[in-house]
Every structure is written in structure tokens, then in C-alpha cells.
Design a protein around this motif. Structure first.
Motif, PDB file in Angstrom:
ATOM      1  N   MET A  49      10.631 -13.298 -11.849  1.00  0.00           N
ATOM      2  CA  MET A  49       9.503 -13.805 -10.649  1.00  0.00           C
ATOM      3  C   MET A  49       8.422 -14.404 -11.106  1.00  0.00           C
ATOM      4  O   MET A  49       7.807 -14.095 -12.348  1.00  0.00           O
ATOM      5  N   ALA A  50       7.991 -15.572 -10.375  1.00  0.00           N
ATOM      6  CA  ALA A  50       6.656 -16.088 -10.752  1.00  0.00           C
ATOM      7  C   ALA A  50       5.555 -15.483 -10.660  1.00  0.00           C
ATOM      8  O   ALA A  50       4.346 -16.054 -10.920  1.00  0.00           O
ATOM      9  N   ASP A  51       5.228 -14.069  -9.877  1.00  0.00           N
ATOM     10  CA  ASP A  51       4.149 -13.416  -9.613  1.00  0.00           C
ATOM     11  C   ASP A  51       3.688 -12.726 -11.022  1.00  0.00           C
ATOM     12  O   ASP A  51       2.410 -12.582 -10.933  1.00  0.00           O
ATOM     13  N   ASN A  52       4.456 -12.627 -12.142  1.00  0.00           N
ATOM     14  CA  ASN A  52       4.040 -12.152 -13.435  1.00  0.00           C
ATOM     15  C   ASN A  52       3.391 -10.830 -13.157  1.00  0.00           C
ATOM     16  O   ASN A  52       2.158 -10.439 -13.647  1.00  0.00           O
ATOM     17  N   LEU A  53       3.874  -9.933 -12.562  1.00  0.00           N
ATOM     18  CA  LEU A  53       3.452  -8.647 -12.578  1.00  0.00           C
ATOM     19  C   LEU A  53       3.301  -7.930 -13.694  1.00  0.00           C
ATOM     20  O   LEU A  53       4.273  -7.842 -14.439  1.00  0.00           O
ATOM     21  N   THR A  54       2.299  -7.290 -13.936  1.00  0.00           N
ATOM     22  CA  THR A  54       2.341  -6.379 -15.364  1.00  0.00           C
ATOM     23  C   THR A  54       2.963  -5.144 -15.040  1.00  0.00           C
ATOM     24  O   THR A  54       3.244  -4.749 -13.714  1.00  0.00           O
ATOM     25  N   PRO A  55       3.139  -4.417 -15.921  1.00  0.00           N
ATOM     26  CA  PRO A  55       4.000  -3.080 -15.778  1.00  0.00           C
ATOM     27  C   PRO A  55       3.222  -2.128 -14.800  1.00  0.00           C
ATOM     28  O   PRO A  55       3.735  -1.405 -14.156  1.00  0.00           O
ATOM     29  N   SER A  56       1.854  -2.186 -15.048  1.00  0.00           N
ATOM     30  CA  SER A  56       1.022  -1.420 -14.293  1.00  0.00           C
ATOM     31  C   SER A  56       0.887  -1.880 -12.924  1.00  0.00           C
ATOM     32  O   SER A  56       1.052  -0.745 -11.895  1.00  0.00           O
ATOM     33  N   GLU A  57       1.018  -2.892 -12.615  1.00  0.00           N
ATOM     34  CA  GLU A  57       1.291  -3.258 -11.221  1.00  0.00           C
ATOM     35  C   GLU A  57       2.283  -3.128 -10.610  1.00  0.00           C
ATOM     36  O   GLU A  57       2.743  -2.835  -9.338  1.00  0.00           O
ATOM     37  N   SER A  58       3.378  -3.328 -11.431  1.00  0.00           N
ATOM     38  CA  SER A  58       4.982  -2.716 -10.770  1.00  0.00           C
ATOM     39  C   SER A  58       4.866  -1.345 -10.580  1.00  0.00           C
ATOM     40  O   SER A  58       5.597  -1.014  -9.660  1.00  0.00           O
ATOM     41  N   ALA A  59       4.263  -0.538 -11.407  1.00  0.00           N
ATOM     42  CA  ALA A  59       4.309   1.028 -11.070  1.00  0.00           C
ATOM     43  C   ALA A  59       3.508   1.296 -10.110  1.00  0.00           C
ATOM     44  O   ALA A  59       3.958   2.136  -9.331  1.00  0.00           O
ATOM     45  N   VAL A  60       2.342   0.533  -9.730  1.00  0.00           N
ATOM     46  CA  VAL A  60       1.835   0.906  -8.442  1.00  0.00           C
ATOM     47  C   VAL A  60       2.530   0.530  -7.197  1.00  0.00           C
ATOM     48  O   VAL A  60       2.715   1.295  -6.382  1.00  0.00           O
ATOM     49  N   LEU A  61       3.339  -0.579  -7.232  1.00  0.00           N
ATOM     50  CA  LEU A  61       4.219  -0.836  -6.312  1.00  0.00           C
ATOM     51  C   LEU A  61       5.420   0.227  -6.067  1.00  0.00           C
ATOM     52  O   LEU A  61       5.840   0.511  -4.761  1.00  0.00           O
ATOM     53  N   ILE A  62       5.812   0.842  -6.850  1.00  0.00           N
ATOM     54  CA  ILE A  62       6.598   2.084  -6.835  1.00  0.00           C
ATOM     55  C   ILE A  62       6.163   3.030  -6.058  1.00  0.00           C
ATOM     56  O   ILE A  62       6.722   3.995  -5.387  1.00  0.00           O
ATOM     57  N   VAL A  63       4.836   3.123  -6.683  1.00  0.00           N
ATOM     58  CA  VAL A  63       4.274   4.602  -6.117  1.00  0.00           C
ATOM     59  C   VAL A  63       4.028   4.373  -4.549  1.00  0.00           C
ATOM     60  O   VAL A  63       4.054   5.381  -3.668  1.00  0.00           O
ATOM     61  N   LEU A  64       3.249   3.127  -4.352  1.00  0.00           N
ATOM     62  CA  LEU A  64       3.158   2.818  -2.914  1.00  0.00           C
ATOM     63  C   LEU A  64       4.470   2.873  -2.133  1.00  0.00           C
ATOM     64  O   LEU A  64       4.495   3.265  -0.832  1.00  0.00           O
ATOM     65  N   MET A  65       5.663   2.567  -2.679  1.00  0.00           N
ATOM     66  CA  MET A  65       6.907   2.549  -2.019  1.00  0.00           C
ATOM     67  C   MET A  65       7.340   3.950  -1.554  1.00  0.00           C
ATOM     68  O   MET A  65       7.782   4.427  -0.443  1.00  0.00           O
ATOM     69  N   ALA A  66       6.972   4.850  -2.660  1.00  0.00           N
ATOM     70  CA  ALA A  66       7.575   6.303  -2.690  1.00  0.00           C
ATOM     71  C   ALA A  66       6.517   6.873  -1.681  1.00  0.00           C
ATOM     72  O   ALA A  66       7.056   7.626  -0.871  1.00  0.00           O
ATOM     73  N   GLU A  67       5.459   6.508  -1.611  1.00  0.00           N
ATOM     74  CA  GLU A  67       4.311   7.302  -0.535  1.00  0.00           C
ATOM     75  C   GLU A  67       4.692   6.824   0.906  1.00  0.00           C
ATOM     76  O   GLU A  67       4.544   7.581   1.771  1.00  0.00           O
ATOM     77  N   ALA A  68       4.839   5.491   1.066  1.00  0.00           N
ATOM     78  CA  ALA A  68       5.410   4.778   2.264  1.00  0.00           C
ATOM     79  C   ALA A  68       4.258   5.191   3.306  1.00  0.00           C
ATOM     80  O   ALA A  68       4.555   5.606   4.385  1.00  0.00           O
ATOM     81  N   ARG A  69       3.011   5.107   2.965  1.00  0.00           N
ATOM     82  CA  ARG A  69       1.825   5.506   3.860  1.00  0.00           C
ATOM     83  C   ARG A  69       0.478   4.807   3.325  1.00  0.00           C
ATOM     84  O   ARG A  69       0.823   4.329   1.990  1.00  0.00           O
ATOM     85  N   GLU A  70      -0.403   4.831   4.057  1.00  0.00           N
ATOM     86  CA  GLU A  70      -1.712   4.598   3.460  1.00  0.00           C
ATOM     87  C   GLU A  70      -2.366   5.506   2.697  1.00  0.00           C
ATOM     88  O   GLU A  70      -2.459   6.790   2.987  1.00  0.00           O
ATOM     89  N   ILE A  71      -2.705   5.260   1.347  1.00  0.00           N
ATOM     90  CA  ILE A  71      -3.176   6.403   0.407  1.00  0.00           C
ATOM     91  C   ILE A  71      -4.549   5.457  -0.375  1.00  0.00           C
ATOM     92  O   ILE A  71      -4.465   4.497  -0.714  1.00  0.00           O
ATOM     93  N   SER A  72      -5.381   6.594  -0.308  1.00  0.00           N
ATOM     94  CA  SER A  72      -6.695   6.054  -0.816  1.00  0.00           C
ATOM     95  C   SER A  72      -6.521   6.115  -2.552  1.00  0.00           C
ATOM     96  O   SER A  72      -5.907   6.905  -3.379  1.00  0.00           O
TER      97      SER A  72
END
Length: 210
Positions: A1-24
Motif C-alpha cells: 500500500m502507498a500509505d506507508n504505515l509504520t508498524p506502530s500505526e498498523s498496530a493502532v489500527l488493530i487495537v481500534l478494530m478490536a475495540e470497535a468504539r471510541e477510546i481515549s
């Protein structure tokens, strides 16, 4: 993908996927020892993957529509400082996408991680799936949700079947549909997904308002 996500940014997406809600950020720190700040927050916001809002003195984050689409594609977890953890995340994510979803009751991660009361049974009809998806997207019963947001999560369903299901839903006693008041904000996709109800093209739905 051309978005060049870092490992940390990819991990954040997984956390937000698992939470499936707004989290602070404070809750992210407490539960997972991570936060989403600075350039990474700006990057994920600009890509449309994450929606962030200021709640008090801290930001809260939720996976946006493009973010839900993005987690169905390969992500970069290849961190030189944590290769074993990166390999584990890659294996888990790839197998969820390639083996679990195609053979399970869920078709999308948005359904799998939805915080609605119960998972869909294999025999659930399309109207029931739409109702469950609405429940995962709406902050509370009766809140307005775009037809497009729901249909994106049912991309594997033929358009004709979705059109019929939305038409039937529009006649249900607990369902309301209305046009977008600011027509200038509508995309071509929104216009294609409009549901004819009450003699007008509608773009938003609310369930449980009556």
C-alpha cells in the motif's frame, strides 16, 4: 500500500478494530500502554482511517470507514526491534482475513467486533445483518447513520438484494429514513445508495427511534 504505515500505526489500527468504539488516549495508555498522538494521529486522520475528537483535555479515537476497509488488507508489523511480536501479529491478522472470515458467520471485521448483544447466526437474513451493523455504527438507538456506511460493510452482497432489504426496512415501524439536509455534502456513492422512501430519496436511517 502507498500509505506507508509504520508498524506502530498498523498496530493502532488493530487495537481500534478490536475495540470497535471510541477510546481515549488515557484509556489506550491504561489498557494497552500506547497512545495515538502527533504525526501518527495526523497521518491516520488525513488518510481517513481514524477519526479523532477532543474530549476534555485528551483525544479520543475511533476507526473510520476507510480504516475498516484498510484492516481487510495487509498491514506492516515488521519492526526490527520486535520481530517475534510482529510475526505473531502478521500471522493472526492474515489468518483472520484469509481463513476465519471466509468460513465464519461474519463477513467483515466490523461485524465480528461489533459491540451489539449477540453474533449473527449462519441463517440470519439480510435485514437482521443490516440491523446489527446499524447497532455497531450508531452511538445510541435512534441515531442517524448513512446508508452508505452500512452498505460498505456488506460489499459482498449483490446490490439488488441490498436494495430490496433497505426498501423493506424503510417500511418497518421502528425504522425512519430521511434525506441528507445538506445535499452538497453527498458523494456519488451516497446518491447511488439512496433509498426511495416516503416519495423522496433518503440517505440516512435511524432504528429504534419510535
Amino acid at each position: 500500500m502507498a500509505d506507508n504505515l509504520t508498524p506502530s500505526e498498523s498496530a493502532v489500527l488493530i487495537v481500534l478494530m478490536a475495540e470497535a468504539r471510541e477510546i481515549s488516549n488515557p484509556e489506550l495508555q491504561e489498557r494497552y500502554q500506547i497512545t495515538l498522538t502527533g504525526t501518527s494521529r495526523t497521518k491516520l486522520n488525513n488518510l481517513g482511517y481514524v477519526r479523532s475528537v477532543k474530549v476534555g483535555r485528551a483525544y479520543a479515537h475511533v476507526l473510520d470507514d476507510k480504516g475498516w476497509d484498510r484492516v481487510h488488507q495487509g498491514l506492516n508489523f515488521d519492526s526490527p526491534r520486535a520481530r517475534a511480536l510482529g510475526a505473531a501479529l502478521t500471522a493472526l491478522h492474515d489468518n483472520l482475513r484469509e481463513r476465519v472470515l471466509p468460513h465464519g458467520a461474519y463477513r467483515r471485521f466490523a461485524e465480528m467486533f461489533s459491540r451489539t448483544a449477540e453474533p449473527p447466526a449462519p441463517g440470519d437474513d439480510l435485514e437482521a445483518r443490516i440491523r446489527k451493523l446499524y447497532g455497531s455504527l450508531a452511538p445510541q438507538p435512534g441515531a442517524w447513520v448513512k446508508h452508505t456506511a452500512v452498505r460498505r460493510r456488506l460489499s459482498e452482497v449483490p446490490e439488488e438484494a441490498l436494495d430490496e432489504a433497505f426498501h423493506l426496512l424503510s417500511q418497518a415501524e421502528d425504522v425512519e429514513m430521511m434525506p441528507e439536509s445538506n445535499q452538497k455534502t453527498l458523494t456519488e456513492e451516497d446518491r447511488r445508495n439512496a433509498v426511495r422512501a416516503g416519495g423522496q430519496d433518503t440517505h440516512l436511517m435511524a432504528i429504534g427511534a419510535r
